[in-house]
Design an enzyme around this catalytic site. Sequence first.
Site, PDB file in Angstrom:
ATOM      1  CG  LEU A  43      -1.926   1.102   1.374  1.00 33.54           C
ATOM      2  CD1 LEU A  43      -2.997   0.989   0.297  1.00 33.54           C
ATOM      3  CD2 LEU A  43      -2.562   1.062   2.763  1.00 33.54           C
ATOM      4  CD  GLN A  47      -3.032  -3.908  -0.935  1.00 35.72           C
ATOM      5  OE1 GLN A  47      -2.569  -2.764  -0.899  1.00 35.72           O
ATOM      6  NE2 GLN A  47      -4.247  -4.162  -1.400  1.00 35.72           N
ATOM      7  CG  ASP A 102      13.284   5.055  12.464  1.00 38.11           C
ATOM      8  OD1 ASP A 102      14.054   5.529  11.610  1.00 38.11           O
ATOM      9  OD2 ASP A 102      12.142   4.635  12.193  1.00 38.11           O
ATOM     10  CG  ASP A 162      21.592  -5.741   7.461  1.00 34.69           C
ATOM     11  OD1 ASP A 162      20.568  -5.230   6.962  1.00 34.69           O
ATOM     12  OD2 ASP A 162      22.743  -5.488   7.057  1.00 34.69           O
TER      13      ASP A 162
END
Length: 289
Positions: free
Chosen positions: A17, A84, A213, A272
């Site tokens: 999406l 999606q 983050d 990672d």
Amino acid sequence: MQRNATTRYPILLVHGLFGFERIGHFELFHDVKSAVKAAGCRVFVPHLCATHDNEMRGEQLLSQIACVLRGTGARKVNLIGHSQGALAARYAAALAPDLVASVTSVSGPNHGSELADFLRKALVPGKLPEVVAQNVATQFADLLCLLSGSVALPQNALAALNALTTVGVGQFNDKFPQGLPQTWGGHGAEQVNGVRYYSWSGVVPQSTQPALDPVQGICRVLSQYFTTEPQQNDGFVGRFSAHLGHVIRSDYPMDHLASLRKTAGTKISSPDPIELYVEHARRLRAADL
């Protein structure tokens, strides 16, 4: 990087999406594509609409698969779908199993998304909030399409939301059950009609400390809206909801978008996310795919 992950068939990275291939110099799958190519694989990113239901995006993917096969001379492709994109990949494999060697779901809502359920309930059908939300989301998707320079594709944000709810994906699964687990939290069939099925996903790291983050911070907030899989989701998709075929692992410490990129401030010991794709290319190679 040593060329030790060369797969037999090309790899297509299928976005989810609001996804895209490239906007200016920015590529959604840039790090993944670069790493897997460096490992020796042929890698492509198909053009799919940013917002629509799974069947529409799956039909577009089938067209892109045909283009890749014509251009490379390969007989099949390996599909790796994020979010999606996993549902579009499943659709293509169900309708054309002779053209698909494998389907890999990365953070895919294979049993629906509780976040989509919450949003669907919050939007009153046919009323102003739903109309406004659909218009804003569709215009945003059109903007992404314009910026990416892609051919104009149909956009329908409401169709996308409905297709990602538990009910919507349940209806999709009734038609395309390949690779789905028979029990909640279990593994699915690893091979159906000659197509191999794999999946991996993560769980958003929970902490009392602020997220370094910002995307992870948003995913932490969104994860609170899950009731079936509380604290066992990546902010968009529940851990067990993501299971498909051979489940490589479903509790990697990463949020939904971290499965596409390295997250700022992650510890060295964290997996990672880019290397996971390279490892998977080696897995596909070992399976002669």
